[in-house]
Design an enzyme around this catalytic site. Structure first.
Site: not given
Ligand code: PMP
Length: 405
Positions: A21, A137, A189, A248, A277-278
């Site tokens: 990538r 799923s 997507s 998005k 987590t912050t």
């Protein structure tokens, strides 16, 4: 172990397979989207037009959003100062969660540091803590959902993409008494296709299953208030959880789930990805809330956006450039060859100042390599003509087949 050699060897494998990538180094122009400056490795720069951004409506550049962020920074500084339960819950977070619950017609909402984390943490927690839960799923679910489900170590069945009959077949094989959840997306997507939400909910209801819908590519974009495909189709109350992103169409960053008060409180109380987590910077929450509020009231961006998408499709058709038909705003231009896809993307950038990232395997199957074009309301008619003309030229140079009108 020679760690450096190990890393180099693995990276070499990616290069050889054509899957390495590349990260284009760009600076978006505030107020000038979709224009950006590209920084080349040699230090030189180039003006480019971005055609692959997920800032679908340009809200990331909208003064309503940027001013709300500046104001919030002036009021309370840069960072949140802590995790949500240790001094990090700022009033802007509370207001944003109220805005999101209202957007999706749910009792409550919970924000996370990204859409990825929201799926990973919420699915991981729900599937991990509900004893015996079986998750069904969709085969094309996003990596964040797959990882969340995997992390939970629950029983998982994968149903054929957008196929309620296959879902029913799989659900019927399991113990009727087992608690069940169906997890899927609304707009996918890479192909831009849309799930048959009502039909999937019908099957889930038959088996008493809860439903989890990822509306990441639809929030802000569809429905009279930007509540997504479920809002547009009047189905929000049939979904146990609606998940989305602030990164998005809303143009900022962060993710969220919405659902009942008890469900959100459950995830808030048990999800390590929420607790340890912050919290998001308050300015992000302020910007996202401003964006959501605006898109609840204004149809202009959505309407213009759909117009631009239709114009792009027509321009591609006029040159016979094949693109996948779908009912959404995502325009996948099908190249079907990894090296040609990368070459076209490179030449578009270098010679035409057009930035479209190539999408190759493993993100999409081999031979379906594509350029994923995402028009925005800010792309002009001249931009569209330029894009279609450049693609047409490169199509000839690569001897790629044209679509027949
Ligand atoms: N779900 C889907 C379907 C996505 O495509 C993405 C990101 N592209 C995410 C979740 C993650 O959202 P975020 O970018 O906010 O982390």
């Amino acid at each position: 172990m020679d760690f450096e050699a190990f890393f180099e060897d693995k990276l070499g494998g990616l290069h050889k397979a054509g899957n390495y990538r590349v990260f284009a180094d760009i600076e978006r122009h505030a107020g000038g989207f979709p224009r950006a400056t590209r920084y080349r490795a040699d230090g030189s720069t180039q003006d480019v037009t971005v055609w692959c951004s997920n800032d679908y409506l340009g809200m990331g550049q909208n003064p309503l959003v940027t001013n709300a962020m500046k104001e919030a920074i002036d009021r309370c500084g840069a960072g949140a100062g802590g995790t949500r339960n240790i001094s990090g819950t700022n009033h802007y977070h509370v207001l944003l969660e109220e805005e999101l619950a209202d957007l999706h017609g749910k009792e409550d909402a919970l924000i996370f540091t990204s859409g990825y984390v929201s799926n990973w943490a919420a699915l991981g927690t729900l599937a991990g803590k509900i004893p015996g839960l079986i998750v069904y799923s969709d085969a094309l679910n996003h990596a964040s959902m797959i990882e969340g489900i995997r992390h939970s170590r629950c029983e998982k069945r994968v149903f054929k993409h957008n196929d309620p009959e296959d879902l029913r077949r799989l659900m019927a094989l399991d113990d009727p008494a087992a608690p069940k959840m169906v997890a899927f997306e609304s707009v996918y997507s890479m192909d831009g296709d849309v799930a048959p939400i009502a039909a999937l909910c019908d099957v889930a209801d038959e088996f008493g299953a809860m439903t989890y819908l990822d509306e990441v590519h639809a929030v802000g974009m569809y429905g009279p208030r930007g509540g997504g495909i479920a809002e547009r189709e009047g189905l929000m109350d049939r979904l146990t959880v609606i998940e989305g992103t602030l990164g998005k169409a809303f143009g900022v960053m962060g993710g969220y789930i919405t659902g009942s008060r008890a469900l959100c409180d459950f995830v808030r109380s048990f999800a390590s990805g929420f607790i340890f987590t912050t919290a998001l910077p308050p300015a992000l929450a302020a910007g996202a809330a401003a964006s959501i509020r605006h898109l609840k009231a204004s149809q202009l961006e959505r309407r213009r956006h759909q117009d631009t998408v239709a114009k792009v499709r027509r321009a591609l058709d006029s040159h016979g450039i094949p693109h996948m038909e779908n009912p959404s705003h995502i325009v996948p231009v099908m190249v079907g060859n990894a090296s040609k896809c990368k070459w076209i993307s490179d030449v578009l950038m270098e010679s035409h100042g057009i930035y479209v990232q190539p999408i190759n395997y493993p993100t999409v199957p081999v031979k379906t390599e594509r350029l994923r074009i995402t028009p925005t309301p800010m792309h002009s008619d001249a931009d569209i003509k330029h894009l279609a003309g450049a693609l047409s030229e490169l199509w000839s140079q690569c001897a790629l087949a044209r679509a027949v009108a």
